[in-house]
Design an enzyme around this catalytic site. Structure first.
Site, PDB file in Angstrom:
ATOM      1  N   SER A 123       3.515   7.401  -9.221  1.00  0.00           N
ATOM      2  CA  SER A 123       4.197   6.232  -9.771  1.00  0.00           C
ATOM      3  C   SER A 123       5.689   6.336  -9.503  1.00  0.00           C
ATOM      4  O   SER A 123       6.212   7.419  -9.228  1.00  0.00           O
ATOM      5  CB  SER A 123       3.960   6.132 -11.273  1.00  0.00           C
ATOM      6  OG  SER A 123       4.849   6.982 -11.993  1.00  0.00           O
ATOM      7  N   ASP A 124       6.374   5.223  -9.586  1.00  0.00           N
ATOM      8  CA  ASP A 124       7.831   5.267  -9.580  1.00  0.00           C
ATOM      9  C   ASP A 124       8.300   5.574 -11.003  1.00  0.00           C
ATOM     10  O   ASP A 124       7.533   5.473 -11.972  1.00  0.00           O
ATOM     11  CB  ASP A 124       8.413   3.947  -9.078  1.00  0.00           C
ATOM     12  CG  ASP A 124       9.761   4.151  -8.392  1.00  0.00           C
ATOM     13  OD1 ASP A 124      10.435   5.152  -8.678  1.00  0.00           O
ATOM     14  OD2 ASP A 124      10.144   3.305  -7.550  1.00  0.00           O
TER      15      ASP A 124
END
Length: 921
Positions: free
Chosen positions: A248-249
């Protein structure tokens, strides 16, 4: 690892290097408890001491050198590497970066060898704040350089990785303003031909080991739960025999609830992300308790099961085994030591990369410079700036430094900044007790640098202090505005909006309102423009170095509002050019500018990205003719009066983005760049005039250096469909080759053009197709400078007509439509961008034989959907429902039966959503 010291007979299977990696992972997974496995889903995966398993962290930034970890070699920004058009050079830069990652690992053993790079997002809009991070506006160009970068990071060992490259950011991510809540409306043709096309070749090559999901939504669905992770990314990787590790960011998992409100609670959102394919949750920094707690709650509620957890952990372990964590004695890269950091070899590579990235935009013969006295002028004349993803510069060679090293005292420098004293009308004190050199970065945003210490004024809490050597922080506290008020000024901090005050004790503090702020008199101590003009008049040539600060205007979290140079820079340039005809403009920037005036009035213009530690030596080499300008533009430079599409219009076809679809003549086209020598093209020869979709044609072209010096040329091969049944690109890059030729040298270059390089996404068959008919093969110096063409015919069957169920997203044209999510899990639908304005879709050449009615899958908050075909009109009402995911089937009889092939026009009114329709018999 503790376990490596156990006798071989007592060591667990996962430590046996003779076993297949899959079997070792199976053994290790079986030894981990459920809680240990869930804990491994966070970015900071904890150690499991009972198994001798070390801690593991996903992610180290390595976009153009190792970032955030101290001194490291800083190469040109990614857009500058893109300007080299040189896969071998990009590979070498990535290799050096991964070597330095390994070198830093000796100093910080807990540092990650998973490199969050390269960025494959296409540079669709030059106003994108993160323009500097991408390679190109073209998917072929981006994929080629992205593959080279990944291979350079990973190394060429069949078993072990030097570093594990992670592709950023999946998908259709090109805006910073409100990036976490905006949705990119991407129809299937744009999705497959453009956005996915940059990622697909890199993944299928096997060069990438992971990918990062983007912050934005696509077609109404957050990228962190998009089914495209599975249906595209992971499907492409199947042929490589390895899966991608998808991360994920930062903080994006929390965004699914706040601020996106896509799910009701975090346990539900984290479960959906895990099932969609997110393997590692980067959230809450190093504090894993909250994200892990949410995932544990999701398990306890039955939203995920052990197989979901194990699938993600298995992907992480694959990376860890390949990075040599479990076999340090076999890891061929384990011996890379600290002496590799900032070594001479990497310094030389940094110089080569910076030099190769310089683009000569315009030249009437002034360059290369032959006159001795040069005035270097402008805010970037004597500065090398870091961006957010830069490493710490080991040293910095500015343009002034580079020219002075060659010409000595014949170089003068004037930055053009005014030196002022700001005196409080309340206390009579000078702000900071010093004078400041003021640089205007546009829109009234200033930096104030102490004339005594060279340090920037910044806001520290509520106090103002001039102590910052470099502007490089997530929250930029060093920018201010001087706001006129009644023949004086108030000083406002841009970040906080607070105003400067001097309290009775003399401490410089800030106030919330201009009424409570001190009034300041601005005393001009040095006129920056006057100094610049004096320097220009005393020299033979003026080199004016303008551009952006990578942390001010146009950066992560902030898009640019336009393409113009800051007004103060433009005024300085015009003033210098007015007194010194021989003026060279050097643009040092993270993105394109509209340089209409400069192109018309100046004899020479050069562009470079922020080129890292060797920027000045590289530019000096090009300006003085030691090196040929070898860079070519990786994106279109538009004119100032060109009305660009809305930044959130991601439909490159309809909006007319990039060289492929933009019909207005640009200032400088994609692929443009000049040389100090000349090149002649002749004899474009194709091995065949006709191919099929599954065959290829070999072609050759003869290139001659017609000048008197060695130079570089980028031979660009484009294709064009003639008389296409779809809206085809004006021209599309198919291949390119960068070559260096000696004076008079002749070289025959060969290319192979496969039929599938002529393909488009056929919305009728939901697959790539190569239509039969006429095409052109074009050899060009740029997308607007075609030098040779040859016809090519594709033979094959005529495409079948569309019939049966038509998905609403598979339109041929549209007006006023946006794509939205049909359900939270999968599927696209369409709706009006503005419910108050009807929106229209067109579906061309649909087989409607024996149709007597229209059936449609509809949802939404009321309204209706109208269908026109063969002049007949039917209308299907849409029941009003607060839940946009409740779909019903509406049916309406046609006024008369239809037969044959017709175009279908669909109009949506109100809040109607349409997922699909069919003409029923």
């Amino acid at each position: 690892m503790v376990s490596e010291y156990l006798p071989v007979a007592d060591r667990p299977l996962f430590l046996d290097p003779a076993l297949p990696t899959r079997k070792r992972i199976d053994d290790l997974l079986g030894r981990l408890t459920l809680d240990e496995r869930i804990a491994m889903l966070h970015q900071y995966s904890p150690a499991v001491e009972r198994l001798g398993l070390g801690a593991f962290r996903t992610g180290t930034e390595a976009l153009h050198g190792v970032a955030w970890l101290g001194t490291a070699t800083v190469f040109p920004q990614a857009v500058g590497l893109g300007a080299t058009w040189d896969e071998d050079l990009v590979h070498a830069v990535a290799e050096a970066t991964s070597v330095e990652l390994r070198a830093m690992r000796h100093r910080s053993p807990d540092m990650s060898l998973q490199a969050w790079a390269p960025v494959l997002n296409l540079l669709r809009d030059p106003r994108w704040g993160r323009n500097e991070e991408g390679y190109s506006e073209d998917p072929v160009h981006t994929a080629r350089l992205g593959t080279a970068f990944c291979r350079g990071l990973a190394g060429d060992h069949p078993r072990f990785l030097r570093a594990a490259p992670v592709l950023k950011h999946f998908l259709a991510y090109n805006n910073e303003n409100d990036r976490c809540v905006t949705s990119s409306s991407v129809r299937p043709r744009v999705l497959h031909e453009y956005d996915l096309a940059a990622f697909r070749p890199v993944v299928t090559s096997g060069a990438a080991t992971g990918a990062m999901a983007a912050y934005n939504l696509v077609n109404g669905r957050p990228c962190h739960v998009t089914p495209l992770i599975g249906t595209e990314l992971r499907r492409w990787a199947e042929a490589t025999g390895r899966e991608l590790f998808v991360v994920s960011d930062a903080e994006a998992p929390s965004n699914l609830v706040d601020p996106e409100h896509y799910f009701d609670d975090h346990a539900e959102s984290h479960a959906a992300a895990l099932k969609a394919g997110i393997d590692s949750f980067t959230d809450h920094g190093a504090d894993s308790a909250i994200p892990v707690g949410r995932l544990r709650e999701a398990f306890d509620r039955g939203l995920i099961d052990e197989s979901d957890v194990d699938r993600a952990v298995r992907r992480q372990l694959w990376i860890r085994f390949r990075l040599g964590e479990f076999d340090p004695e076999l890891d061929p890269y384990a011996s890379i030591g600290p002496d590799a950091l900032d070594c001479q070899e990497h310094r030389a590579l940094a110089l080569k990369a910076a030099t190769e990235s310089v683009v000569l935009l315009r030249n009437n013969g002034l360059l290369p410079l032959r006159t001795p006295k040069i005035a270097v002028i402008g805010p970037l004349a004597d500065a090398v700036l870091e961006d957010w993803y830069s490493g710490t510069l080991p040293y910095a060679v500015t343009v002034a430094d580079g020219l002075t090293a060659v010409l000595g005292e014949d170089v003068s420098v004037a930055d053009g900044a005014d030196r002022v004293a700001l005196r409080s009308r309340t206390s009579g004190e000078l702000l900071g007790g010093t004078a400041f050199d003021v640089t205007d970065w546009g829109d009234g945003v200033l930096t104030l640098r102490s004339a005594e210490t060279g340090r920037y004024l910044r806001l520290d809490g509520t106090s103002l202090v001039a102590d910052q050597e470099v502007i490089k922080s997530w929250e930029v506290r060093e920018t201010f505005r001087l706001v006129p008020v009644e023949n004086s000024f108030v000083l406002q901090n841009v970040l906080t909006g607070r105003y400067a005050v001097v309290d009775p004790s003399g401490t410089r503090v800030t106030a919330e309102s201009p009424e409570a702020a001190d009034r300041w008199d601005r005393e001009l101590l040095r006129d920056g423009t006057a100094d610049a003009l004096a320097a220009a008049l005393a020299a033979d040539v003026a080199v004016v170095v303008l551009g952006n600060h990578p942390l001010i205007h146009g950066r992560e979290t902030e898009d640019r509002t336009g393409l113009s140079l800051p007004s103060s820079q433009d005024a300085l340039l015009r003033a210098v050019a007015d007194v010194r005809k021989d003026t060279v403009l050097v643009v040092m920037s993270s993105y394109p500018y509209a340089l209409d005036w400069a192109d018309e009035h100046l004899p020479a213009i050069v562009w470079t990205s922020h080129g890292g530690q060797e920027t000045g030596r590289a530019l000096a080499a090009v300006l003085l003719g030691e090196a040929d300008p070898a860079g070519r533009l990786p994106q279109t430079w538009y004119r100032g009066d060109d009305e660009l599409p809305d930044p959130l219009d991601y439909d490159v076809i309809k909006a007319g983005w990039t060289y492929q679809y933009h019909r207005t003549e640009p200032l400088y086209p994609f692929g443009h760049g000049m040389s100090y020598t000349g090149f002649a093209y002749r004899d474009l020869i194709l091995s065949a005039g006709t191919i099929t979709a599954n065959s290829a044609v070999d072609l050759s072209v003869t290139l001659t250096n017609t000048g008197g010096r060695t130079g570089s040329e980028v031979v660009q091969l484009y294709v064009r469909a003639l008389d296409a049944r779809y809206e085809a690109p004006l021209i599309r890059l198919a291949d390119f080759r960068k070559v260096s030729l000696a004076p008079g040298e002749i070289r025959v270059l060969t290319f192979r053009l496969a039929g599938d390089q002529l393909a488009h996404w056929d919305v009728g068959t939901d697959a790539f197709a190569v239509d039969p008919g006429g095409y052109e093969v074009l050899v060009a110096r740029s997308a607007r400078d075609v030098v040779l063409t040859a016809p090519l015919t594709v033979a094959g069957p005529v495409p079948a007509l569309r019939a049966g169920l038509l998905r609403a997203a598979d339109f041929d044209d549209h007006d006023g439509v946006v794509l939205v999510d049909a359900t939270r899990a999968a599927g696209d639908a369409v709706t009006a961008a503005d419910p108050a304005v009807p929106a229209t879709l067109w579906f061309r050449s649909v087989d409607l034989a024996d149709a007597v009615s229209i059936e449609a899958e509809v949802a939404g908050s009321g309204g209706r959907v109208e269908f026109r075909c063969g002049g007949l009109l039917v209308e299907i009402p849409v029941p009003s429902n607060d839940d946009p995911y409740v779909w019903t089937t509406g049916r309406a009889a046609l006024p008369a039966p239809l037969d044959g092939v017709h175009d279908v026009e669909v109009t949506l009114h109100g809040g109607a959503r349409l997922a699909a329709f069919t003409a029923a018999d």
